[in-house]
Scaffold this active site. Structure first.
Site, PDB file in Angstrom:
ATOM      1  N   HIS A 203       0.794  -1.230   0.000  1.00  0.00           N
ATOM      2  CA  HIS A 203       0.000   0.000   0.000  1.00  0.00           C
ATOM      3  C   HIS A 203       0.828   1.283   0.000  1.00  0.00           C
ATOM      4  CE1 HIS A 203       1.000  -0.205   4.269  1.00  0.00           C
ATOM      5  NE2 HIS A 203       0.657   1.060   4.357  1.00  0.00           N
TER       6      HIS A 203
HETATM    7  N1  UDP Z   1      -3.983  -5.079   8.737  1.00  0.00           N
HETATM    8  C1  UDP Z   1      -5.307  -5.492   8.875  1.00  0.00           C
HETATM    9  N2  UDP Z   1      -5.996  -5.864   7.749  1.00  0.00           N
HETATM   10  C2  UDP Z   1      -5.439  -5.836   6.508  1.00  0.00           C
HETATM   11  C3  UDP Z   1      -4.090  -5.413   6.368  1.00  0.00           C
HETATM   12  C4  UDP Z   1      -3.399  -5.034   7.514  1.00  0.00           C
HETATM   13  O1  UDP Z   1      -5.828  -5.538   9.992  1.00  0.00           O
HETATM   14  O2  UDP Z   1      -6.127  -6.173   5.540  1.00  0.00           O
HETATM   15  C5  UDP Z   1      -3.250  -4.676   9.937  1.00  0.00           C
HETATM   16  C6  UDP Z   1      -1.908  -5.345  10.119  1.00  0.00           C
HETATM   17  O3  UDP Z   1      -2.052  -6.613  10.722  1.00  0.00           O
HETATM   18  C7  UDP Z   1      -1.201  -4.332  10.998  1.00  0.00           C
HETATM   19  C8  UDP Z   1      -1.724  -3.013  10.503  1.00  0.00           C
HETATM   20  O4  UDP Z   1      -2.948  -3.296   9.828  1.00  0.00           O
HETATM   21  O5  UDP Z   1      -1.567  -4.496  12.354  1.00  0.00           O
HETATM   22  C9  UDP Z   1      -0.729  -2.384   9.567  1.00  0.00           C
HETATM   23  O6  UDP Z   1      -1.297  -1.304   8.947  1.00  0.00           O
HETATM   24  P1  UDP Z   1      -0.707  -0.686   7.604  1.00  0.00           P
HETATM   25  O7  UDP Z   1      -0.026  -1.742   6.839  1.00  0.00           O
HETATM   26  O8  UDP Z   1      -1.835   0.062   6.971  1.00  0.00           O
HETATM   27  O9  UDP Z   1       0.285   0.426   8.122  1.00  0.00           O
HETATM   28  P2  UDP Z   1       1.838   0.448   8.451  1.00  0.00           P
HETATM   29  O10 UDP Z   1       2.122  -0.634   9.434  1.00  0.00           O
HETATM   30  O11 UDP Z   1       2.583   0.303   7.178  1.00  0.00           O
HETATM   31  O12 UDP Z   1       2.036   1.799   9.067  1.00  0.00           O
END
Ligand code: UDP
Length: 342
Positions: A203
């Site tokens: 993403h």
């Molecule tokens: N996550 C979720 N459903 C999804 C994809 C990710 O619950 O379909 C959770 C994942 O397990 C983690 C969090 O969202 O806890 C990560 O969010 P994201 O990847 O949007 O942000 P980043 O970690 O890159 O800041």
């Protein structure tokens, strides 16, 4: 003490689910929660409030879309009157998003102390939007909670040494609870997957805004997954990019984004995780599933050092070791205790 917490994105809802609950054990803290609206899609926001039993935010600013400048600017405009009305003793922000930056800037201009949770994370690319947000917010913050000792060292190097605490990872607190309540049932089976499978998420703007790179990523993942199925909960931004460029995904199994516990289940029973998510690199380690990070760098080098993560342009993993870098699952309690004594 009155705290205004500013949230707005999927990982911030997840982290706030642990920390807001911990604040409730401290009678001296009253929390007002402001949702900027950065993630407005129900599959990226409402689902987490429901599954973690969180109360609705006190304010929902409904700001999303537009470029970084427009979004951050509109948040700044909307946050200022809310903070002036609420007059909090401190403003708490999480991580490295536009909501984090806008919250910190609004608070700083109003001379309100800023508490930054997940301070000191750094990656090599100084122009990455998240990196710009991290550097600015850490510089403005009065109280900084790092996930790891490595994050604290990053702050040391930048001369930020006062009121810095290594608290561990709120995500680990949440993951531990999810792991201990996880049943035998497999979410992947509901998607028609019976054999071995890999989980994929993409993403980040650096990947979704570049069609050539996105195609390269899908080709790479298909080649690496070999005979395993690939389950791909697709972020709305990625779905738009794939549809706009008419990218052929072949037999990758695409779904809408899933809730936290379904994602934890998908990861826990998978054989490999491909992701550009910061949080999921760490969760791969919490579930002890190998991870390939679809980026040129990571702000969580501890996962690489532990031998469970590698960058996609590197060939092999380091030897596997256990790491205590992400704390003991008590990060929320630690942070709440220190905030209460502010
Ligand atoms: N996550 C979720 N459903 C999804 C994809 C990710 O619950 O379909 C959770 C994942 O397990 C983690 C969090 O969202 O806890 C990560 O969010 P994201 O990847 O949007 O942000 P980043 O970690 O890159 O800041």
């Amino acid at each position: 003490m009155k705290l205004a917490s500013i949230i707005g994105t999927r990982p911030q809802f997840i982290k706030a689910s642990a920390l807001s609950r911990a604040f409730q054990d401290f009678a001296e803290i009253s929390e007002c929660v402001i949702d900027t609206g950065q993630h407005f899609d129900a599959s990226l926001s409402d689902v987490f409030f429901e599954e973690f039993g969180m109360s609705r935010p006190d304010y929902d600013l409904e700001i999303h879309g537009g470029g970084h400048g427009e979004m951050t600017g509109r948040m700044l405009i909307a946050l200022e009157p809310v903070l002036l009305r609420e007059k909090p003793d401190a403003v708490l922000v999480y991580g490295d998003t536009n909501s984090t930056l806008a919250g910190a800037l609004a608070a700083a201009k109003l001379r309100m102390p800023i508490v930054h949770v997940e301070a000191g994370a750094r990656s090599a690319d100084r122009y990455m939007p998240e990196q710009i947000n991290r550097v600015v917010v850490d510089r403005l913050s009065a109280l900084l909670f790092c996930v790891t000792g490595g994050s604290k060292e990053n702050l040391d190097r930048e001369g930020i040494t006062e009121n810095v605490h290594v608290a561990g990872d709120l995500m680990y607190d949440v993951a531990r609870a999810a792991i201990s309540s996880m049943g035998e049932e497999r979410v992947a089976q509901g998607l028609g997957v019976t054999g071995e499978y890999a989980v994929l998420t993409v993403h980040r703007a650096e990947n979704t805004d570049n069609v050539g790179r996105l195609v390269e990523i899908f080709d790479y993942v298909k080649a690496q997954a070999k005979d395993a199925s690939i389950v791909f909960p697709m972020h709305p931004r990625t779905r738009r990019a794939v549809e706009d460029a008419a990218i052929e995904l072949g037999n990758i199994i695409c779904t809408d984004p899933v809730g936290y516990h379904d994602m934890a289940n998908l990861m826990a029973y998978s054989s490999l995780i491909f992701t550009d998510s910061g949080g999921m690199q760490k969760e791969a380690y919490f579930h002890r599933v190998p991870c390939v990070t679809l980026r040129d760098d990571t702000e969580w080098p501890e996962t690489i050092a532990a031998g469970w993560n590698r960058l996609w342009h590197t060939e092999s993993y380091l030897p596997r070791v256990e790491t205590a870098a992400f704390g003991d699952g008590q990060a929320a309690k630690k942070i709440a205790r220190i905030v209460a004594s502010m």
